[in-house]
Design an enzyme around this catalytic site. Structure first.
Site, mmCIF file in Angstrom:
data_model
loop_
_atom_site.group_PDB
_atom_site.id
_atom_site.type_symbol
_atom_site.label_atom_id
_atom_site.label_comp_id
_atom_site.label_asym_id
_atom_site.label_seq_id
_atom_site.Cartn_x
_atom_site.Cartn_y
_atom_site.Cartn_z
ATOM 1 N N MET A 9 0.840 -1.200 0.000
ATOM 2 C CA MET A 9 0.000 0.000 0.000
ATOM 3 C C MET A 9 0.873 1.248 0.000
ATOM 4 S SD MET A 9 -2.846 1.277 2.777
ATOM 5 C CE MET A 9 -1.749 1.907 4.036
ATOM 6 N N ASN A 10 0.531 2.252 -0.843
ATOM 7 C CA ASN A 10 1.079 3.585 -0.615
ATOM 8 C C ASN A 10 -0.057 4.581 -0.454
ATOM 9 O OD1 ASN A 10 1.661 2.836 -3.611
ATOM 10 N ND2 ASN A 10 1.866 5.028 -3.759
ATOM 11 N N ASP A 11 -0.115 5.625 -1.229
ATOM 12 C CA ASP A 11 -1.006 6.767 -0.952
ATOM 13 C C ASP A 11 -2.457 6.409 -0.626
ATOM 14 O OD1 ASP A 11 1.232 7.531 -2.324
ATOM 15 O OD2 ASP A 11 0.181 8.595 -3.902
ATOM 16 N N SER A 17 -3.059 7.665 -8.000
ATOM 17 C CA SER A 17 -3.828 8.371 -6.978
ATOM 18 C C SER A 17 -4.870 9.308 -7.563
ATOM 19 C CB SER A 17 -2.878 9.156 -6.085
ATOM 20 O OG SER A 17 -2.149 8.251 -5.314
#
Ligand code: FRU
Length: 623
Positions: free
Chosen positions: A142-144, A201
């Site tokens: 997971m990022n943003d 994103s």
């Protein structure tokens, strides 16, 4: 084929002029066409094909082949020498047969023996560092945070997600929901990578007036599709089932860069009341661009802001644009542009800055000079922070708690990536400047399961608590007022029996609050330089870094942001993170730590004459 142990039958055949090699086990047969392509034939498919992963392997291409040109190959690091963990690859429900093609994986890789069919996938935690109360994905990378929005009593947290391994790749929008910002329920990914690219994103709005035509209160997501073929383009998808599933707009993309920019991403959409229009703010290399629209599909360029502003050199990412009252005065509101920057931040790598100013529907005018940089958080692990849409009268931001310098190699396996605690934003003035405070949301008080009230402590020399709680799994909160009576150092050390520690102290002489993680536990992981790309959309291509110096460091913030007679500290520790909020968020500081055993001891210390700790409380935290 050497390592294939489970072969029940094996044959050689000549397929299309190429030497093909076939093996099979229960319900699966593998047709290896050299090292470049394997066709996996599955009869009576179960729910999942479990794929064995080895993170150091090169990415293979795994595709559910239905004959549709929209079939998308996912990049998967299939195990070549040894299996580290599994990820589930979904097979079509109710089908009699399924075909999965796997490219770029050698015919003698161990994965062929370990691939399995299964109706279940075990998500029981296996990671020592998995936080107790912070949001993490069940598995995968997971990022943003993306598309955060509040609707019908639910907070939606979508996020940059790789379901096929715990490193960056195959960007999907993962999905969790919460009723209180603290307890999260994991749902299936909402938007999957497709032939237009990775789903980067973006944001989600509630279309209250049905401007896009998908019904009143439809959820509309705007995101970036990113691929080598199409570049970075803005796309749209809508949901009419409260954010569970999204349908991609058939005429995507809705916006492409007019000047062919390579870095053009992360659209944040908001309703701008005075113009009765939607506005979108998009990061465009080293600036932010505004667009407007009446239907969320047709976008017109408005203006740009940011070239030369803030820390330099920079790469703008993940914008937000919000309006807040100054010092709580509803008649004095200002606009704030949130800009996430990578790389080159104060402590290296990624961080979040913001600009305060005015907006007239055409241009954003920043009230400070270009060289002024204001940080939303003073730690090293606070990135891609954006706010939740559709909150009445509140702005709450949620960060990703990592840094692109080492995000892909933190000492975690089953999952990688956690969110910082949600923070309520507010504007305050100090010395003629307007700043934004980021305080932990009040909902976090529901985490307090046990309280240890210490009260006041006169502090000269040191005050020790050998046991913060009889047993702690490293999840607690410390709250106190520090009343310094020294011009030197006053602070605390959290430590364990191995001598690993994180220091948090006020250096009054330097006018700083400092968090020092140089001896916090594991500080050098990932032997060789790993990717944290910035040049283009691919987060894997990059230059090299020095892990030791990038992780083992102290971060600091200027105490001049506070009023200064005493300092209220609220400190949250959760397995692998420490977050500090000083004086209601005037200073926020978020850092990862990797102690090899929880810190269960605490030492306060002060130099000089007697200082005071007041209202010292320690809470054991849990969900
Ligand atoms: C920020 C970011 C965004 C991009 C996403 C890709 O961390 O680089 O700009 O959309 O991550 O995963």
């Amino acid at each position: 084929m050497g390592k294939n142990l489970f072969k029940l039958g094996m044959g050689l055949l000549v397929a299309g002029g190429m030497l093909a090699c076939q093996s099979q086990k229960n319900g699966i047969s593998f047709e290896h066409q050299g090292d470049t392509l394997t066709i996996v034939h599955i009869t009576n498919p179960t729910k999942y094909l479990l794929l064995p992963i080895q993170e150091s392997s090169a990415e293979g291409k795994v595709k559910l082949d239905t004959g549709n040109p929209a079939d998308m190959a996912m990049d998967v690091r299939l195990a070549v020498d040894s299996v580290e963990y599994y990820v589930p690859f979904e097979l079509p429900a109710g089908a009699k047969e399924a075909t999965v093609t796997i490219g770029k994986v050698a015919a003698d890789a161990v994965c062929w023996d370990s691939i399995r069919l299964s109706d279940t996938f075990d998500t029981t935690n296996t990671d020592y560092y998995r936080p107790v109360y912070h949001h993490t994905p069940l598995y995968g990378w997971m990022n943003d945070p993306n598309g955060m929005v509040y609707k019908d009593g639910e907070y939606h947290l979508y996020y940059q997600y790789n379901p096929y391994g715990s490193k960056w790749g195959n960007m999907h929008w993962g999905h969790s929901v919460s009723k209180d910002l603290i307890h999260w329920e994991h749902l299936s990914p909402a938007i999957a990578r497709d032939t237009l690219g990775h789903i980067f994103s973006g944001s989600t709005v509630v279309d209250k007036n049905n401007t896009a035509g998908y019904g009143k209160d439809a959820l509309i997501a705007l995101y970036t599709s990113a691929s080598d073929e199409h570049g970075q383009i803005q796309c749209m998808a809508y949901s009419t089932d409260n954010g569970r599933t999204y349908t991609k707009y058939e005429n995507n993309p809705v916006l492409t860069p007019f000047d062919g920019l390579k870095d053009f991403r992360d659209p944040k959409v908001f309703w701008y009341e005075p113009e009765q229009k939607w506005y979108m703010i998009v990061s465009a290399d080293k600036e932010m661009r505004f667009y407007s629209s009446s239907n969320l599909k047709d976008w017109e360029y408005v203006s740009a802001f940011g070239k030369g502003y803030g820390i330099q050199p920079n790469q703008f990412e993940c914008p937000d644009f919000i309006q807040l009252p100054v010092n709580g005065d509803p008649n004095n509101k200002k606009w704030v542009m949130i800009v996430n920057i990578n790389p080159g931040c104060l402590f290296g790598g990624s961080a979040t800055e913001y600009f305060v100013g005015d907006f007239d529907g055409k241009e954003f005018k920043c009230e400070t000079k270009p060289e002024v940089t204001k940080w939303l958080d003073w730690g090293k692990d606070h990135y891609a922070a954006v706010c939740i849409s559709n909150l009445d009268g509140r702005e709450v931001a949620v960060p990703w708690m990592s840094n692109w310098q080492y995000a892909n190699v933190t000492p975690i396996r089953q999952y990688r990536g956690a969110n910082g605690l949600p923070r309520e934003l507010s504007l305050y003035t100090k010395d003629g400047q307007t700043y934004m405070a980021a305080n932990v949301v009040k909902e976090a008080q529901s985490l307090r399961k046990e309280t240890r009230e210490v009260g006041s402590v006169d502090l000269k020399g040191e005050y020790k608590m050998n046991e913060i709680f009889p047993a702690t799994d490293g999840a607690y909160e410390l709250e106190m007022d520090i009343v310094p009576n020294t011009d030197q150092e006053i602070g605390l050390e959290l430590y364990n029996s191995k001598g690993e520690k994180t220091k948090i102290y006020l250096d009054l002489k330097a006018g700083k609050i400092v968090m020092d993680r140089t001896e916090s536990g594991l500080t050098a992981f990932g032997e060789k330089a790993e990717p944290h790309a910035i040049e283009n959309h691919d987060r894997r291509k990059t230059n090299s870094i020095n892990y030791k110096n990038d992780f083992a460091l102290a971060t600091w913030a200027p105490l001049s942001l506070c009023e200064g007679k005493k300092y209220h500290l609220d400190i949250f520790v959760d397995k692998c993170s420490v977050e500090i909020f000083v004086d209601g968020g005037r200073i926020a500081m978020t850092n990862l730590i990797f102690p090899t055993e929880p810190y269960n001891s605490l030492r306060f210390y002060a130099d000089g004459t007697t200082s005071k700790l007041e209202n010292l409380k320690i809470y054991k935290l849990g969900l």
